[in-house]
Design an enzyme around this catalytic site. Structure first.
Site, mmCIF file in Angstrom:
data_model
loop_
_atom_site.group_PDB
_atom_site.id
_atom_site.type_symbol
_atom_site.label_atom_id
_atom_site.label_comp_id
_atom_site.label_asym_id
_atom_site.label_seq_id
_atom_site.Cartn_x
_atom_site.Cartn_y
_atom_site.Cartn_z
ATOM 1 N N ARG A 1 44.478 29.936 39.924
ATOM 2 C CA ARG A 1 45.014 30.751 38.840
ATOM 3 C C ARG A 1 44.179 30.542 37.597
ATOM 4 O O ARG A 1 43.681 29.440 37.357
ATOM 5 C CB ARG A 1 46.445 30.325 38.489
ATOM 6 C CG ARG A 1 47.541 30.997 39.292
ATOM 7 C CD ARG A 1 47.686 32.487 38.965
ATOM 8 N NE ARG A 1 48.735 33.114 39.743
ATOM 9 C CZ ARG A 1 48.575 33.644 40.950
ATOM 10 N NH1 ARG A 1 47.404 33.631 41.538
ATOM 11 N NH2 ARG A 1 49.586 34.202 41.577
ATOM 12 N N GLU B 1 43.063 37.231 32.426
ATOM 13 C CA GLU B 1 42.506 38.339 33.203
ATOM 14 C C GLU B 1 43.377 39.597 33.067
ATOM 15 O O GLU B 1 44.574 39.472 32.872
ATOM 16 C CB GLU B 1 42.353 37.945 34.685
ATOM 17 C CG GLU B 1 43.637 37.582 35.370
ATOM 18 C CD GLU B 1 43.421 36.971 36.765
ATOM 19 O OE1 GLU B 1 42.562 36.107 36.930
ATOM 20 O OE2 GLU B 1 44.153 37.371 37.666
ATOM 21 N N HIS C 1 39.697 38.500 41.129
ATOM 22 C CA HIS C 1 40.975 38.090 41.737
ATOM 23 C C HIS C 1 41.219 38.826 43.065
ATOM 24 O O HIS C 1 42.198 39.570 43.210
ATOM 25 C CB HIS C 1 42.147 38.337 40.767
ATOM 26 C CG HIS C 1 43.370 37.531 41.095
ATOM 27 N ND1 HIS C 1 44.239 37.072 40.130
ATOM 28 C CD2 HIS C 1 43.872 37.096 42.283
ATOM 29 C CE1 HIS C 1 45.232 36.411 40.712
ATOM 30 N NE2 HIS C 1 45.033 36.415 42.021
HETATM 31 C C1 8YV Z 1 47.721 38.485 44.624
HETATM 32 C C2 8YV Z 1 47.686 35.964 44.389
HETATM 33 O O1 8YV Z 1 46.648 39.347 44.576
HETATM 34 O O2 8YV Z 1 49.141 35.480 46.165
HETATM 35 C C3 8YV Z 1 48.791 35.205 45.024
HETATM 36 O O3 8YV Z 1 49.323 34.299 44.382
HETATM 37 O O4 8YV Z 1 47.184 35.586 43.397
HETATM 38 C C4 8YV Z 1 47.151 37.176 45.023
HETATM 39 O O5 8YV Z 1 47.213 37.091 46.410
HETATM 40 C C5 8YV Z 1 48.455 38.615 43.355
HETATM 41 O O6 8YV Z 1 49.490 37.730 43.275
HETATM 42 C C6 8YV Z 1 48.953 40.055 43.243
HETATM 43 O O7 8YV Z 1 50.156 40.134 42.611
#
Ligand code: 8YV
Length: 333
Positions: free
Chosen positions: A240, A269, A287
């Site tokens: 993150r 981001e 991401h």
């Molecule tokens: C997603 C992510 O693209 O699963 C997660 O925590 O960061 C990613 O797989 C993102 O959460 C989309 O909402």
């Protein structure tokens, strides 16, 4: 009356169609990122929401939408959701673990390898027409991945899947640090050894971050931590934004404190710290760690299974597959 739900972002239409069998659905085919006020406005009268990391689900929103019963988040991470505030109001939260583990680990490994072997930096050089002479002995020399020490910070499902790739596929020595040490069997299964954070920073040739974001993990890697790493080391963040101090990282890359970084996630981001764009020894992706067709479809399907079950429909009525705060379900019984 059928319950109403909101799907905050566009998703695969054939999968989303399943919602319409049970609910009145407001969706967002234009895929606009709504402001908090717009989100609250659209959530009025809705019992469920299919949310993503782009929406903040906090106490103010919950208080403005008292009829909301289920927040089904697309993603394994749910730091966009105030889970304690949801639990306090009897709102169920779900996420999408497991279905993205291997895909995200593949991506983390790819990003780490691209960073170690300077793939995008050398591609830029080639595309700019700068390759005018063959056989330069030290052209884009990077660091080896095979046989090197892989350090993993955060050892959940994705961390273990990255560890397995390193230990079993690339003959790496794998060390990790986590809030708690894995059981001996789990360590053996993924070929990793527990160390303290200082040892991890000092010994890793390639450090991969796979820990959830929380106030406790904010800037877990900042100037002080980067200074403890090897000057030949790489840092890869697939976890993150906010876990790395991006300004300090850009400074460390410029100064040669570490060799290179691969980032899929950023503070603030989709905006990027401008200094990150100015350093060459970095691989940047928007991401996309979980972004394979199969996995993104599985994430959407799991979210919809959760939403249907959370609102009392379908074969798993009342028993959504992946609740984050299952205590809410126990209270509802
Ligand atoms: C997603 C992510 O693209 O699963 C997660 O925590 O960061 C990613 O797989 C993102 O959460 C989309 O909402």
């Amino acid at each position: 009356m059928r319950p109403s739900v909101l799907a905050t972002r566009a998703t695969f239409p054939d999968i989303a169609a399943r919602l319409r069998a049970h609910f009145d659905v407001e969706d967002n085919p234009a895929d606009t990122v709504w402001t908090p006020a717009e989100l609250i406005r659209r959530l009025q009268g809705k019992q469920g929401v299919m949310s993503t990391g782009s929406e903040r689900i906090d106490a103010a929103l919950l208080d403005a939408c008292p009829q909301l019963k289920a927040v089904c988040n697309v993603g394994v991470g749910y730091n966009n959701v105030d889970v304690a505030a949801c639990t306090a109001r009897g709102v169920l939260v779900t996420n999408t673990p497991d279905v993205l583990t291997e895909t995200t680990a593949d991506f983390g490994f790819a990003l780490m390898m691209a960073t170690a072997r300077r793939i995008t930096e050398s591609e830029r050089f080639l595309r700019h027409g700068e390759w005018t002479k063959t056989g330069i002995y030290d052209m884009f020399v990077g660091g080896d991945v095979h046989g090197a020490t892989l350090g993993i910070l955060g050892m959940g499902r994705i961390g273990r899947a990255v560890a397995r790739r390193g230990a079993m596929g690339f003959g790496m020595r794998v060390i990790y640090h986590n809030r708690s040490q894995l059981a001996a069997e789990a360590e053996a299964e993924c070929g990793a050894r527990y160390v303290d954070k200082a040892t991890l920073l000092k010994e890793a040739d390639h450090l991969v971050l796979v820990l959830p974001y929380s106030p406790q993990s904010h800037h877990a890697i900042g100037a002080a931590e980067l200074a403890q790493m090897k000057p030949t080391a790489t840092l890869t963040n697939i976890a993150r934004g906010g876990i790395v101090d991006d300004a300090a990282l850009a400074q460390a890359l410029r100064a040669g404190t570490i060799a290179a970084a691969g980032l899929d996630v950023f503070e603030g981001e989709p905006a990027l710290h401008p200094d990150l764009l100015a350093v060459p020894n970095i691989v940047l992706t928007p991401h996309i760690g979980s972004a394979s067709v199969q996995t993104r479809r599985a994430m959407a399907a799991l979210t919809i299974d959760n939403l249907i079950a959370a609102l009392g429909f379908g074969p798993r009525a009342g028993k959504p597959p992946t609740p984050v705060n299952p205590e809410v379900l126990a209270l509802a019984r």
